[in-house]
Design an enzyme around this catalytic site. Structure first.
Site, PDB file in Angstrom:
ATOM      1  CG  HIS A 179      -5.301   1.003  -3.661  1.00  0.00           C
ATOM      2  ND1 HIS A 179      -4.092   0.809  -2.883  1.00  0.00           N
ATOM      3  CD2 HIS A 179      -5.739  -1.003  -3.301  1.00  0.00           C
ATOM      4  CE1 HIS A 179      -4.812  -0.405  -1.437  1.00  0.00           C
ATOM      5  NE2 HIS A 179      -6.235  -0.784  -1.911  1.00  0.00           N
TER       6      HIS A 179
ATOM      7  NE  ARG B  34      -3.003  -2.122   2.816  1.00  0.00           N
ATOM      8  CZ  ARG B  34      -3.100  -3.746   3.135  1.00  0.00           C
ATOM      9  NH1 ARG B  34      -1.828  -3.561   3.695  1.00  0.00           N
ATOM     10  NH2 ARG B  34      -3.664  -4.894   3.707  1.00  0.00           N
TER      11      ARG B  34
ATOM     12  CE1 TYR C 258      -6.726  -6.696  -6.700  1.00  0.00           C
ATOM     13  CE2 TYR C 258      -6.641  -8.308  -4.587  1.00  0.00           C
ATOM     14  CZ  TYR C 258      -6.721  -6.991  -5.657  1.00  0.00           C
ATOM     15  OH  TYR C 258      -6.656  -5.743  -4.910  1.00  0.00           O
TER      16      TYR C 258
ATOM     17  CE  LYS D  49      -5.615  -0.768   5.656  1.00  0.00           C
ATOM     18  NZ  LYS D  49      -6.666  -1.175   4.883  1.00  0.00           N
TER      19      LYS D  49
ATOM     20  NE  ARG E 242      -3.072  -4.012  -1.378  1.00  0.00           N
ATOM     21  CZ  ARG E 242      -2.450  -4.538  -0.234  1.00  0.00           C
ATOM     22  NH1 ARG E 242      -1.272  -4.569  -0.388  1.00  0.00           N
ATOM     23  NH2 ARG E 242      -3.515  -4.893  -0.018  1.00  0.00           N
TER      24      ARG E 242
ATOM     25  CG  HIS F 261      -5.733  -8.667   1.890  1.00  0.00           C
ATOM     26  ND1 HIS F 261      -6.458  -9.067   0.371  1.00  0.00           N
ATOM     27  CD2 HIS F 261      -5.778  -7.308   1.410  1.00  0.00           C
ATOM     28  CE1 HIS F 261      -5.833  -8.261  -0.454  1.00  0.00           C
ATOM     29  NE2 HIS F 261      -6.766  -7.286   0.311  1.00  0.00           N
TER      30      HIS F 261
END
Length: 306
Positions: free
Chosen positions: A248, A154, A283, A178, A251, A274
């Site tokens: 993004h 990210r 995806y 994150k 990504r 994730h």
């Protein structure tokens, strides 16, 4: 929009924005989105003569109607704004400013199914050719593109990479993702070439303040999320690509190209950082569409009859 009133609103919500930035470690871009959502919400409350500490469930339903009917917000935008307000009132409740969080009772509208936008490989190559490698900023910009695509990180993770986080012998980078969760991402020879070029030349010329961060702006300070977005906007203007670029998208390209070339969904989940595989499954729809296209173009009995 009344500038004086906006200043008052910003003073009211600034403790919460600081909480997001310094305690939750949210990116600058995310904090700005929260700020915009809350300012819009407070102006609506002013219009309806509602005090923010006295908001009720019924008031929230009318606010959602306002977003849908008057502001023409999409379901995704409404859901994001609800999330912003849910977080804000949770903070208020924890700080004993309100007695409860009325937004915890409200579920958002169903999101429209939106497939991630990505670049074809030839489009990425066109982007890569834009930066002027004779200049420090050109070397930096090329490395930004290469590292975004090589690692799938990210933008908030990219700008926080420190030189010490890079293991050049192993060709990997320690990423703080994150929730302050660490993961290792790999990079290949293409990225290695421009990393070495930048570290041996452009980085030294930019790093006038002895910064520990890898990506620096023209003043020698840490590059921001917004700075990266600005750089990519300028790069796309110099290509023939007719797409609105976002970091993004690179990504998304990383994940899509991996799946198209046989990488497992679980591996892509780990590489993207994730929490849940559900976030990665989007995806697979892109990959399925690509497989259909290949099938129709390649299999004789799939082509239309002439």
């Amino acid at each position: 929009m009344d500038d004086k009133r906006k200043e008052e609103i910003l003073r009211t919500i600034s403790p919460y924005l600081d909480h997001l930035k310094y305690e939750k470690k949210y990116s600058e871009h995310t904090v700005l989105n929260y700020q915009e959502d809350l300012v819009e919400y407070f102006f609506y409350l002013d219009r309806e003569h509602i005090e923010y500490r006295d908001i009720r469930y019924e008031d929230i339903r009318f606010y959602l109607m306002y977003l849908k009917d008057e502001k023409n917000n999409t379901n995704s935008s409404m859901d994001r704004k609800l999330s912003s307000l849910r977080g804000y009132y949770k903070y208020l409740a924890n700080s004993n400013i309100v007695s409860s969080n009325p937004f915890s009772l409200v579920s958002g509208p169903k999101k429209e199914k939106k497939l991630p936008r990505y670049f074809e490989y030839n489009e990425l190559e066109e982007l890569f050719e834009v930066p002027d490698l004779r200049k420090p900023l050109g070397q930096r910009d090329r490395l930004i593109l290469e590292m975004l695509y090589a690692t799938g990180v990210r933008v908030s993770e990219l700008v926080n990479i420190k030189v010490k986080d890079i293991n050049q012998s192993m060709k990997n980078v320690l990423i703080l993702g994150k929730g302050n969760k660490e993961r290792i991402v790999e990079y290949g020879e293409y990225c290695e070439e421009y990393l070495n070029m930048y570290l041996n030349d452009g980085y030294f010329r930019l790093n006038v303040h002895n910064s520990e961060y890898l990506f620096l702006n023209n003043d020698g300070n840490q590059l921001t999320d917004r700075g990266v977005r600005f750089i990519l906007d300028k790069i796309i203007e110099k290509t023939s690509i007719e797409k609105k670029i976002s970091p993004h998208m690179i990504r998304h390209s990383f994940a899509t190209h991996l799946l198209n070339n046989g990488c497992s969904l679980l591996s892509v989940q780990k590489l993207l950082g994730h929490e849940s595989i559900k976030a990665t499954q989007v995806y697979t729809h892109v990959s399925t569409d690509r497989l259909k296209e290949v099938y129709r173009n390649s299999f004789p009995r799939a082509r239309e009859k002439k």
